[in-house]
Design a protein around this motif. Structure first.
Motif, PDB file in Angstrom:
ATOM      1  N   MET A 202       0.836  -1.215   0.000  1.00 60.63           N
ATOM      2  CA  MET A 202       0.000   0.000   0.000  1.00 60.63           C
ATOM      3  C   MET A 202       0.866   1.258   0.000  1.00 60.63           C
ATOM      4  N   PRO A 203       0.364   2.371  -0.571  1.00 59.55           N
ATOM      5  CA  PRO A 203       1.141   3.611  -0.536  1.00 59.55           C
ATOM      6  C   PRO A 203       1.357   4.075   0.908  1.00 59.55           C
ATOM      7  N   ASP A 204       2.451   4.797   1.154  1.00 60.26           N
ATOM      8  CA  ASP A 204       2.783   5.262   2.514  1.00 60.26           C
ATOM      9  C   ASP A 204       1.634   6.052   3.134  1.00 60.26           C
ATOM     10  N   ASP A 205       0.927   6.873   2.308  1.00 64.86           N
ATOM     11  CA  ASP A 205      -0.145   7.728   2.854  1.00 64.86           C
ATOM     12  C   ASP A 205      -1.213   6.942   3.610  1.00 64.86           C
ATOM     13  N   VAL A 206      -1.410   5.662   3.282  1.00 67.16           N
ATOM     14  CA  VAL A 206      -2.499   4.921   3.921  1.00 67.16           C
ATOM     15  C   VAL A 206      -1.999   3.730   4.736  1.00 67.16           C
ATOM     16  N   ALA A 207      -0.678   3.607   4.850  1.00 64.35           N
ATOM     17  CA  ALA A 207      -0.116   2.411   5.500  1.00 64.35           C
ATOM     18  C   ALA A 207      -0.646   2.243   6.927  1.00 64.35           C
ATOM     19  N   PHE A 215      -9.539   1.369   0.903  1.00 62.69           N
ATOM     20  CA  PHE A 215      -8.635   2.086   0.014  1.00 62.69           C
ATOM     21  C   PHE A 215      -8.979   1.700  -1.423  1.00 62.69           C
ATOM     22  N   GLU A 216      -9.123   2.728  -2.263  1.00 64.59           N
ATOM     23  CA  GLU A 216      -9.483   2.472  -3.669  1.00 64.59           C
ATOM     24  C   GLU A 216      -8.294   2.819  -4.563  1.00 64.59           C
ATOM     25  N   VAL A 217      -8.076   1.991  -5.550  1.00 65.88           N
ATOM     26  CA  VAL A 217      -6.978   2.289  -6.470  1.00 65.88           C
ATOM     27  C   VAL A 217      -7.457   2.049  -7.905  1.00 65.88           C
ATOM     28  N   GLY A 247      -7.091  15.483  -3.843  1.00 67.44           N
ATOM     29  CA  GLY A 247      -5.722  15.857  -4.201  1.00 67.44           C
ATOM     30  C   GLY A 247      -4.659  15.209  -3.340  1.00 67.44           C
ATOM     31  N   ARG A 248      -5.066  14.355  -2.408  1.00 64.42           N
ATOM     32  CA  ARG A 248      -4.095  13.627  -1.579  1.00 64.42           C
ATOM     33  C   ARG A 248      -4.534  12.190  -1.485  1.00 64.42           C
ATOM     34  N   THR A 249      -3.642  11.269  -1.759  1.00 65.97           N
ATOM     35  CA  THR A 249      -4.007   9.849  -1.673  1.00 65.97           C
ATOM     36  C   THR A 249      -4.537   9.568  -0.264  1.00 65.97           C
ATOM     37  N   VAL A 279     -11.710  10.332  -8.189  1.00 66.62           N
ATOM     38  CA  VAL A 279     -10.391  10.135  -8.800  1.00 66.62           C
ATOM     39  C   VAL A 279      -9.297  10.580  -7.823  1.00 66.62           C
ATOM     40  N   ASP A 280      -8.275   9.741  -7.686  1.00 66.79           N
ATOM     41  CA  ASP A 280      -7.111  10.090  -6.870  1.00 66.79           C
ATOM     42  C   ASP A 280      -6.163  10.902  -7.768  1.00 66.79           C
TER      43      ASP A 280
END
Ligand SMILES: C[S@@+](CC[C@H](N)C(=O)[O-])C[C@H]1O[C@@H](n2cnc3c(N)ncnc32)[C@H](O)[C@@H]1O
Length: 362
Positions: A202-207, A215-217, A247-249, A279-280
């Motif tokens: 997962m990206p750091d922003d949501v770890a 979390f949506e990707v 504008g921020r994950t 949209v992210d």
């Protein structure tokens, strides 16, 4: 697809697929619902407008496309008015946005002659509408993004990226599990993949997200952005995308269903319900920067249109059509008011370094 499959409803086909091979990802479900070759939403429904399921900004007012037309001319002039360039619209809907853009932009001497109009669309019904509205500009439809003629490329996309399939992951005790669509007593239902995805994916922003966070990707959006950003990086140009998004994950569930201008259950009536997700834009900006483009800080639709002169354009239109004053004012407000589309919708722009796109700073 076999002969038997062709006669099955989308609901039956999805059930058959799940029974045969197990639960499917949210992205697979969304992809089938929206773009199944014969039964997908964009193949069978008339999505946009009063008779459809939703209304988009260009369908609210011609001012939306006109201001984007001026915006494009400004960038074309900054590029020294190239004698040939590609204008690509992703998901052009009924062709309304592009018709408004070109009616305005083609007033700039040389723009019309330099224009190569290119469209990317999945819906045969909407393609026919685009052909009817844009015939005078000799549009070409792309099947993929493999072949671009030389010269700068300017991309416009309004409510396109939100229609691409997302995957969803949910935080549980042992890690992130992918959300899936399965069957319980014959009814579609959400579940989770039994094993978590590998740690660190997962990206750091949501770890460090809290338990049960979603979390949506959107890998499809990132892939299209990556391909187009590389082309724009090589040939010069810009990518303008307007959509609801952030504008921020971040975590949070945004997948939604809409039918007949009202929210609908995502799992209900597959192929007859519009499905979309926010949209992210942070993820898309990273992809664009990696390809060598500059990315503007995200603007809200309200800020962007105000900076491009929406109020002035509305006043001019009202003076020319006093009988329509109330309608024009209502449309202007719908586009920019924070309680309506003004804040929810964001404007993203990635572009060749050195260009200064209008509308992103006061
Ligand atoms: C929400 S509509 C927006 C239409 C238009 N841009 C507007 O603002 O009115 C989404 C558009 O993207 C198209 N679309 C959706 N998924 C697509 C895909 N996978 N490939 C190409 N076009 C797609 C739809 O058919 C439609 O034209």
């Amino acid at each position: 697809m076999t002969e038997i499959d062709k006669n099955l409803t989308l609901e039956q086909q999805i059930a058959l697929q799940i029974s045969a091979s197990g639960p499917i990802s949210v992205a697979t479900y969304m992809g089938l619902c929206l773009t199944h070759p014969t039964r997908g939403y964009y193949r069978v429904r008339e999505p946009i407008g009063g008779k459809g399921d939703f209304i988009t900004a260009p369908e609210i007012s011609q001012m939306f496309g006109e201001l984007i037309g001026f915006w494009l001319v400004n960038l074309w002039q900054q590029m020294n008015e190239p004698k040939a360039f590609t204008l690509l619209e992703l998901g052009p809907g009924r062709g309304t946005l592009m018709a408004d853009i070109l009616r305005t932009a083609c007033r700039a001497p040389g723009f019309r002659d330099a224009l190569r109009l290119t469209l990317f669309e999945t819906s045969p019904g909407l393609m026919a509408e685009q052909q009817a509205r844009l015939e005078a500009y000799d549009p070409k439809w792309l099947q993929n993004f493999d072949n671009f003629e030389d010269g700068p490329v300017m991309v416009v996309a309004n409510e396109f990226f939100d229609a691409l399939p997302i995957r969803q992951f949910i935080r549980k005790e042992k890690g992130w599990h992918e959300r899936q669509v399965g069957l319980l007593d014959g009814k579609r239902t959400f579940g989770l993949s039994p094993t978590p995805i590998p740690p660190g994916s997962m990206p750091d922003d949501v770890a460090d997200a809290a338990p049960d966070s979603v979390f949506e990707v959107n890998f499809a959006a990132a892939e299209i952005m990556s391909i187009l950003a590389k082309i724009v990086s090589r040939q010069g140009g810009s990518i303008l995308a307007i959509d609801y998004g952030y504008g921020r994950t971040q975590t949070g569930e945004t997948l939604q269903g809409v039918r007949n201008h009202a929210y609908a259950d995502v799992l209900d009536a597959p192929g007859e319900t519009d499905l979309s997700a926010h949209v992210d834009f942070a993820a898309l900006a990273n992809v664009a920067r990696r390809a060598g483009l500059a990315a503007q800080p995200l603007a809200t639709q309200g800020e962007f249109l105000a900076r491009l002169g929406l109020a002035e354009r509305a006043s001019t239109l009202i003076k020319a059509n006093p009988a329509l004053a109330a309608d024009i004012a209502t449309a202007r407000d719908r586009l920019v008011n924070p309680e309506q589309m003004g804040t929810l919708f964001k404007v993203f722009c990635a572009h060749s370094p050195g260009l200064i796109p209008a509308g992103f700073s006061a």
